[in-house]
Scaffold this active site. Structure first.
Site, PDB file in Angstrom:
ATOM      1  N   SER A 266       0.840  -1.185   0.000  1.00 18.50           N
ATOM      2  CA  SER A 266       0.000   0.000   0.000  1.00 18.50           C
ATOM      3  C   SER A 266       0.875   1.235   0.000  1.00 18.50           C
ATOM      4  O   SER A 266       1.845   1.322   0.752  1.00 18.50           O
ATOM      5  CB  SER A 266      -0.911   0.005   1.239  1.00 18.50           C
ATOM      6  OG  SER A 266      -1.467   1.284   1.444  1.00 18.50           O
ATOM      7  N   LYS A 267       0.518   2.205  -0.853  1.00 20.08           N
ATOM      8  CA  LYS A 267       1.280   3.449  -0.891  1.00 20.08           C
ATOM      9  C   LYS A 267       1.172   4.205   0.421  1.00 20.08           C
ATOM     10  O   LYS A 267       2.017   5.016   0.756  1.00 20.08           O
ATOM     11  CB  LYS A 267       0.801   4.318  -2.054  1.00 20.08           C
ATOM     12  CG  LYS A 267       1.262   3.823  -3.403  1.00 20.08           C
ATOM     13  CD  LYS A 267       0.839   4.736  -4.521  1.00 20.08           C
ATOM     14  CE  LYS A 267      -0.551   4.409  -5.006  1.00 20.08           C
ATOM     15  NZ  LYS A 267      -0.911   5.160  -6.224  1.00 20.08           N
ATOM     16  N   ARG A 268       0.106   3.922   1.165  1.00 17.58           N
ATOM     17  CA  ARG A 268      -0.071   4.615   2.444  1.00 17.58           C
ATOM     18  C   ARG A 268       0.662   3.921   3.577  1.00 17.58           C
ATOM     19  O   ARG A 268       1.107   4.559   4.524  1.00 17.58           O
ATOM     20  CB  ARG A 268      -1.568   4.708   2.786  1.00 17.58           C
ATOM     21  CG  ARG A 268      -2.318   5.745   1.963  1.00 17.58           C
ATOM     22  CD  ARG A 268      -3.707   5.938   2.520  1.00 17.58           C
ATOM     23  NE  ARG A 268      -4.530   4.753   2.304  1.00 17.58           N
ATOM     24  CZ  ARG A 268      -5.452   4.675   1.346  1.00 17.58           C
ATOM     25  NH1 ARG A 268      -5.644   5.674   0.542  1.00 17.58           N
ATOM     26  NH2 ARG A 268      -6.167   3.590   1.189  1.00 17.58           N
TER      27      ARG A 268
END
Length: 504
Positions: A266-268
């Site tokens: 996940s980019k987050r």
């Protein structure tokens, strides 16, 4: 069942990378770009860069620059498209930014309307939400119910009188779609489950599924190589391709990149930003090698390749189907290997951005042999050589007196050892203050005093560098110089004395 897709074997190989400049370049996009590059170079094809900036609210020149500059940092180049952010396009199928291709999209959308393959939809978001909730209650798959497909002229006129602006929906044929994926083999979808989807919003902005198909045809793309997350989009794209009368490209869907626990990156929640890897000091050569093996292998025990060697060996059919685990330890290992393959002069140049400007080039070159074996990332050098540019007071403030004291020794004993070290070293001239001579004299002093060399050197290391872990002690002392080394040993003695004198 749909007709078999036409062969593209006779078409020139043209692949594309089509990033959206709505965020920085991340690991997944970088690997997809690399695989397209390797495939194109391996077969002598053409690699196209297309900027998909139809999301006008989120697309920025800064993100476009980040994407292009980081791909160039990796060594990935393309034959057509913008070569620099905001620069002129190269190639005969431009413009290569979607925001400059509105007229083409409008013509193709009108063609779909004229043929009956698309229709106007006046449904509001609230009305669509009511339908979605009803389908949810009835456990039906969420899809458009086709309401606007059969409107009467009077109903359309009534919506227009209300001031509603219609979107354009594609009329998805209720058929099964089969295609031969380059990586996954035969894949089949039932398009009857899709429902009609919007291709142009009510504000006139064309949407991804539509424009990507139009552009791939206009740019003569023969092979679409993209992430597995796009696999479910492919039946929509094939339906559009057929409705528009286009040639079908070959599709290949590469595996997702997974965290060590096999969850999707996940980019987050995960570090995926390529700029962050650069700033930590990962080498582009190591990053390319690491990315290439995230879903592919040459089928041998070899593990170190140049970009050119990867292109010579890369076969798209050998890309794995299963998800690829992002193993940061593996990346660190590869980066260390590549660092140690550099000459001292090459490494000194790579380290320059990570070191303070107060450290001159000669000093950087001299420190390289001391830290080369200890570097995992170039950024590690910042801390490893900080003792050279920090003031003597700053180094002394880094440690408490008890850090000077090895296990089994008292502060008084350590003070005596430091005094002996100072006496041993102070007899050396500036010219004789060299690592080999320093080590020989200190080892003899330790033996004469009945100290183990490691215990004798520990307080010296802490005093000189402010740390228990540092580059080789005597090389560090040589670089630091006679006067500063003696000053730091004396400062350590004072700290021990002050600690002894303080009440418990």
């Amino acid at each position: 069942m749909s007709e078999p897709q036409p062969s593209t074997d006779s078409r020139p190989v043209r692949v594309r990378m089509a990033p959206s400049p709505t965020g920085p370049l991340h690991i997944g996009t970088a690997r997809t770009s690399l695989y397209n590059y390797l495939f194109a170079r391996h077969v002598g094809g053409t690699y196209v860069m297309r900027i998909e900036d139809t999301d006008l609210a989120r697309s920025t020149p800064e993100y476009e620059r980040d994407i292009i500059e980081n791909l160039h940092w990796l060594g990935i180049t393309w034959d057509e498209g913008p070569q620099v952010a905001g620069g002129e396009d190269v190639g005969e199928y431009g413009p290569y930014r979607q925001s400059q291709r509105w007229d083409l999209y409008a013509r193709e959308a009108q063609g779909l309307l004229d043929s009956g393959a698309a229709y106007y939809c006046w449904c509001t978001l609230d009305e669509l939400e009511v339908v979605r909730r009803q389908q949810e209650r009835e456990h039906e798959p969420p899809r458009y119910n086709g309401r606007c497909q059969s409107l009467t002229d009077a109903e359309r006129a009534a919506f227009e009188a209300e001031g509603r602006k219609p979107a354009i929906r594609f009329n998805v044929p209720a058929e099964r779609v089969t295609f031969d994926d380059l990586i996954r083999g035969e894949v089949e979808f039932d398009n009857a489950l899709l429902g009609d989807f919007v291709i142009v919003r009510a504000d006139g902005v064309p949407l991804y599924h539509f424009v990507v198909v139009v552009d791939d045809e206009a740019m003569r793309i023969s092979h679409v190589i993209r992430g597995e997350d796009h696999l479910s989009n492919t039946p929509k794209h094939i339906a559009l391709i057929r409705a528009l009368g286009y040639s079908e490209p070959r599709f290949g869907h590469i595996p997702l990149i997974l965290n060590p626990d096999r969850s999707k990156m996940s980019k987050r929640k995960s570090q995926t930003d390529m700029t962050a890897f650069r700033e930590q000091g990962y080498l582009p050569e190591a990053m390319v090698n690491f990315l290439a093996f995230l879903g592919w292998s040459p089928g041998t025990e070899e593990e170190i390749f140049t970009l050119e060697e990867l292109a010579a060996r890369f076969e798209i059919e050998e890309v794995h189907k299963a998800g690829a685990i992002f193993d940061k330890d593996r990346l660190d290992y590869l980066n260390g290997v590549y660092i140690r393959h550099l000459t001292d002069e090459q490494l000194a140049l790579r380290l320059r951005p990570f070191l303070p400007s107060t450290l001159d080039d000669e000093s950087v070159l001299r420190v390289v042999p001391l830290i080369k074996e200890r570097l995992v990332r170039l950024g590690d050098a910042t801390e490893l050589v900080a003792f050279l540019t920090e003031t003597d007071d700053a180094v002394a403030s880094r440690y408490e007196p008890d850090l000077l004291v090895p296990k089994g020794r008292s502060p008084a004993e350590v003070a005596g050892a430091l005094e002996l070290a100072m006496e041993t070293l102070s007899g050396l001239s500036h010219d004789d203050f060299a690592a080999d001579e320093l080590e020989a004299r200190c080892r003899n002093a330790a033996e004469d005093a009945g100290w183990k060399p490691g215990d004798f050197f520990r307080p010296m290391r802490v005093a000189v560098t402010g740390r228990t872990v540092s580059p080789p002690l005597f090389g560090s002392m040589e670089l630091l110089g006679r006067d500063r080394t003696l000053a730091r040993l004396e400062a350590a003695m004072r700290k021990l004395g002050a600690a002894e004198a303080s009440p418990a």
